[in-house]
Write a protein that holds these residues in place. Structure first.
Motif: not given
Ligand code: ZN
Ligand code: ZN
Length: 239
Positions: A110-111, A114, A139-140, A143
């Motif tokens: 997912h990252t 990003d 959202h980091k 996260e």
């Molecule tokens: Zn993310």
């Protein structure tokens, strides 16, 4: 690309900041994270639906719908099918030791996307890159809190939480670098990361607050959507 790389590095710093809040047990900061999750969800969902999807369809043509779906399903597979326990937000109960590592592996995909999203946005136009950067930056922090607190809950030392958050940041930077070098991502990165972004906003962040009572969190969610339109308007005048 240099713009995208700089913004990816900035957003990666958000991961480390989130982990630092957990390591220092910054309770007030962690409570504010809840609010940030709701606000970030509204902002990110708006960017994905209003800006990313139309551009993804323009770039990937008839392949776009399947690519968006593939991005969405890939996050569900890596974060919620192959992992014993994962959800966004601070982990407050004990979890099996393996949950920390498996959540980290799941989050890495997912990252990475990003970063693909930021790079693909800048490829379309600077405005879109900046909007995606804002959505991702918001959202980091949560996260970083998520992975660091999950590592602690899995019985690992705080140092490993910080390392895990650092790895997530590196994956985001790698996403930017790969988008420029891999022809498939150069064309279809926006559609794929659009599906990932949709998942993160609607299926990771929204479930974190939708069951909670009161007006505080829904207001932050709607304000996030409003802030998207304000930011877009502002960027339109500046860029
Ligand atoms: Zn993310
Ligand atoms: Zn949990």
């Amino acid at each position: 690309m240099s713009d995208a790389l700089g913004f990816a590095l900035l957003s990666a710093a958000g991961n480390l900041l989130g982990a630092a809040a957990v390591a220092r047990r910054a309770t007030a900061g962690l409570r504010a994270i809840e609010q940030l999750v709701a606000f970030g969800a509204g902002f990110m969902l708006s960017v994905a639906l209003v800006e990313v999807l139309p551009e993804a369809f323009a770039r990937s043509g008839t392949a776009a719908p399947a690519l968006v779906l593939a991005g969405y399903l890939a996050v569900h597979l890596t974060q919620h099918t192959l992992t014993p326990h994962f959800h966004f937000g601070e982990e407050t109960h004990a979890v099996p030791r393996v949950a920390g590592t498996s959540a980290l592996v799941g989050l890495l995909l997912h990252t990475f996307f990003d970063g693909v999203a930021i790079a693909s946005g800048f490829l379309v136009r600077p405005e879109l890159g900046l909007l995606l950067f804002c959505a991702i930056l918001l959202h980091k922090l949560p996260e970083g809190v998520t992975i660091a607190s999950l590592m602690l809950a899995a019985g690992r030392p705080p140092r490993q939480g910080t390392l895990a958050a650092g790895a997530l940041g590196i994956a985001t930077v790698a996403g930017v670098l790969c988008t420029d070098r891999v022809a498939f991502l150069l064309t279809h990165g926006l559609a794929l990361s659009g599906g990932v972004t949709l998942y993160v906003a609607a299926s990771n962040l929204v479930p974190e607050f939708q069951g909670k009572r009161g007006w505080r969190l829904p207001l932050a969610f709607f304000a996030g959507a409003g802030a998207f339109y304000l930011t877009r308007d502002l960027l339109h005048r500046m860029v």
